[in-house]
Enzyme design. Structure first.
Site, short mmCIF file in Angstrom:
data_model
loop_
_atom_site.label_atom_id
_atom_site.label_comp_id
_atom_site.label_asym_id
_atom_site.label_seq_id
_atom_site.Cartn_x
_atom_site.Cartn_y
_atom_site.Cartn_z
N CYS A 107 -31.87 9.40 -37.12
CA CYS A 107 -30.63 8.98 -36.47
C CYS A 107 -29.54 8.85 -37.53
O CYS A 107 -29.05 9.85 -38.01
CB CYS A 107 -30.83 7.70 -35.68
SG CYS A 107 -31.83 6.44 -36.49
N SER A 108 -29.18 7.64 -37.88
CA SER A 108 -28.09 7.49 -38.85
C SER A 108 -28.25 6.23 -39.68
O SER A 108 -27.26 5.58 -40.02
CB SER A 108 -26.76 7.48 -38.12
OG SER A 108 -26.76 6.44 -37.16
N CYS A 109 -29.49 5.83 -40.01
CA CYS A 109 -29.71 4.63 -40.81
C CYS A 109 -28.98 4.76 -42.13
O CYS A 109 -28.98 5.82 -42.76
CB CYS A 109 -31.21 4.41 -41.03
SG CYS A 109 -32.10 4.18 -39.48
#
Ligand code: FE
Length: 208
Positions: A111-113
């Site tokens: 995702c976009s951690c």
């Protein structure tokens, strides 16, 4: 038939994403799931307090103070907490150090951690499908597209962030920072250098 009146009404309406956001905020407020003050505080924090200048301080202190650097590697989370830089989306941070032999690059393939408390809000490209897949499959090409051409003998190590672990790159100090205070050295540390899509370099002159 003229549409002046309609056009005028149209200009008064917020843009589509803004409208959706307002509707969502109103629903959450109406249901009592959030408080307006809490939303305002979060917005204020990300607008004025949290951003890449925090990560840059961490890097510049590590560059200019060997004892701090040792502490930072031995006890990363404690040092970050002590500096007041811990928080949501950054509970457990791992610092990865660039060397002449190895360049580090951070991605979140799922995702976009991202280490929000140290870098602020992630750039849109960090969340793109292209970056998330290609940073792993062809990191050198991706780096070249960011304008970073690595020598053949430098290896690239890609770190996949998760909800549990957020990585921050410690770039190599440029020669120019020798003798500088951490405050001045921090000017050489960009957000992208701490993601790994750039190296630490002199700040770009203001374009006026
Ligand atoms: Fe993620």
């Amino acid at each position: 038939m003229p549409h002046d009146h309609d056009d005028h009404a149209h200009h008064l309406l917020p843009s589509d994403p803004e409208l959706k956001l307002k509707a969502l905020e109103q629903i959450l407020l109406d249901k009592g799931l959030v408080q307006a003050e809490a939303i305002d505080e979060i917005i204020d924090s990300y607008a004025h307090k949290i951003g890449p200048h925090r990560g840059a301080e961490l890097v510049a202190r590590a560059w200019t103070d060997i004892a701090f650097k040792e502490q930072l590697f031995e006890n990363t989370d404690a040092v970050i907490t002590e500096m007041g830089f811990s928080g949501r989306q950054g509970e457990h941070v791992v610092i990865v150090e660039n060397t002449p032999e190895c360049h580090n690059l951070v991605v979140c393939t799922l995702c976009s951690c991202y280490p929000w408390p140290l870098l602020g809000i992630p750039p849109s490209w960090y969340k793109s499908d292209a970056y998330r897949s290609r940073a792993v499959s062809e990191p050198r090409t991706v780096l070249a597209e960011f304008g970073l051409e690595l020598a053949e003998d430098v290896s690239v190590r890609v770190w996949d962030s998760t909800a549990e672990i957020r990585y921050l790159v410690l770039p190599m100090p440029p020669d120019e920072i020798s003798g500088l205070s951490w405050q001045d050295a921090a000017q050489y540390v960009s957000r992208d250098a701490m993601i790994g899509t750039a190296i630490a370099a002199a700040p770009l002159p203001d374009k006026g």
